[in-house]
Design a protein around this motif. Structure first.
Motif, short mmCIF file in Angstrom:
data_model
loop_
_atom_site.label_atom_id
_atom_site.label_comp_id
_atom_site.label_asym_id
_atom_site.label_seq_id
_atom_site.Cartn_x
_atom_site.Cartn_y
_atom_site.Cartn_z
N THR A 68 0.82 -1.21 0.00
CA THR A 68 0.00 0.00 0.00
C THR A 68 0.86 1.26 0.00
O THR A 68 0.34 2.36 -0.17
CB THR A 68 -0.95 0.03 1.21
N ASP A 116 -9.09 0.91 4.82
CA ASP A 116 -7.95 -0.01 4.77
C ASP A 116 -8.14 -1.09 3.70
O ASP A 116 -7.20 -1.44 2.98
CB ASP A 116 -7.75 -0.68 6.13
N LYS A 119 -7.76 0.31 0.26
CA LYS A 119 -6.36 0.65 -0.01
C LYS A 119 -5.56 -0.56 -0.48
O LYS A 119 -4.82 -0.48 -1.47
CB LYS A 119 -5.73 1.25 1.25
N ILE A 120 -5.71 -1.69 0.20
CA ILE A 120 -4.91 -2.86 -0.17
C ILE A 120 -5.52 -3.63 -1.34
O ILE A 120 -4.80 -4.10 -2.22
CB ILE A 120 -4.72 -3.81 1.05
N ARG A 123 -6.89 0.23 -4.42
CA ARG A 123 -6.02 1.37 -4.73
C ARG A 123 -4.58 0.94 -5.04
O ARG A 123 -3.97 1.43 -6.00
CB ARG A 123 -6.02 2.37 -3.57
N SER A 124 -4.04 0.03 -4.25
CA SER A 124 -2.65 -0.40 -4.48
C SER A 124 -2.50 -1.08 -5.85
O SER A 124 -1.46 -0.95 -6.50
CB SER A 124 -2.18 -1.35 -3.38
#
Length: 277
Positions: A68, A116, A119-120, A123-124
């Motif tokens: 991330t 969270d 994000k993982i 988005r990452s």
């Protein structure tokens, strides 16, 4: 000649489970691989497995870090290019679900955990693809994303936020497939059901609860018609199939379900896991 000879692959989340099995299989079939995860000890176990299966030390690149974080993504791309000179295959396997310590489920889960999980799981992936894009276009490479049957269309209330993130990943797969195919880059994804990996343990379940959950669902054929959870090796085999143009050249933008029939039976979401445990 091995199927992936002269190919370079990045496999995220390759310190255990599906990612490890995928890295081992690709290396066994000739690929040079970059493995990555947050645990250097687990990554060493992955490297040992690759070597046991015929891989070579000089064909393995190791990056320890949190995917991330932009610095980790940058190092993944930089070190792979420095070590191997190209990127042919990107396997976006890293992902996670997080349990609310209060026991909340659905939309009552703490909103920070929603952030969270996005994000993982989403988005990452977007960020890493942006950074790998020019190199994959140069090699006319392949992207395989690892999604989940939690993305729908059936609901999994215990994993609402995780499912939302994976549904976004499915849409990313479709959009990217159209965007990149004109450059010769294929994008597909796999959607596993319940697989015997460290995933449930990472969610926060103790080992006994993981065992009980897998046994319960496996023994109820309205949950898993195949009568058992899947294995990481079975998912890795499908990922490798999608990463191999000789096998799957005309498959573009698809999310292939591999769940032992769970999404056909549709009953798993109706079972109250709290009662099982």
């Amino acid at each position: 000649m091995a199927r992936f000879s002269n190919k370079v692959a990045i496999v995220t989340g390759s310190s255990f489970g599906i990612g490890r099995s995928t890295a081992v299989l690709l290396a066994k079939e000739g690929a040079k691989v970059t493995v990555t995860g947050r645990s250097s000890e687990r990554l060493r176990d992955t490297v040992d497995e690759i070597l046991k299966n015929g891989g070579k030390t000089e064909d393995i690149n190791i990056v320890v870090g949190d995917l991330t974080e932009s610095e980790c993504q940058n190092e993944l791309v930089r070190s792979t290019l420095e070590r191997f000179g190209r990127i042919d295959i990107l396997i976006n396997n890293a992902g996670a679900a997080f349990a609310d310590p209060s026991g909340a489920i659905g939309v009552t889960v703490d909103i920070k955990l929603f952030d969270d999980m996005l994000k993982i799981n989403l988005r990452s992936v977007v960020e890493l693809i942006q950074k790998c894009r020019p190199h994959l276009i140069s090699s006319k490479g392949d992207i395989v994303n690892v999604s989940s049957i939690c993305a729908g269309p059936q609901p999994f209330v215990y994993y609402t936020f995780y499912g939302i993130a994976k549904a976004g990943l499915d849409q990313l797969t479709r959009c990217l497939a159209i965007e990149l195919i004109e450059h010769g880059v294929r994008v597909n994804s796999v959607s596993p059901g319940l697989i015997s990996t460290g995933f449930l343990g990472a969610v926060g379940m103790p080992s006994e609860a993981v065992k009980k959950t897998e046994e319960y669902y496996g023994s109820h054929r309205d949950c898993i018609p195949a009568g058992r959870p899947g294995t990481p090796e079975e998912i890795a085999t499908l990922i490798a199939f999608l990463a191999d143009k000789n096998s799957s050249a005309f498959i573009i933008g698809q999310s292939i379900v591999i769940d032992g029939g769970t999404s056909l039976a549709l009953a798993m979401p109706s079972h109250d896991l709290s009662k099982v445990l």
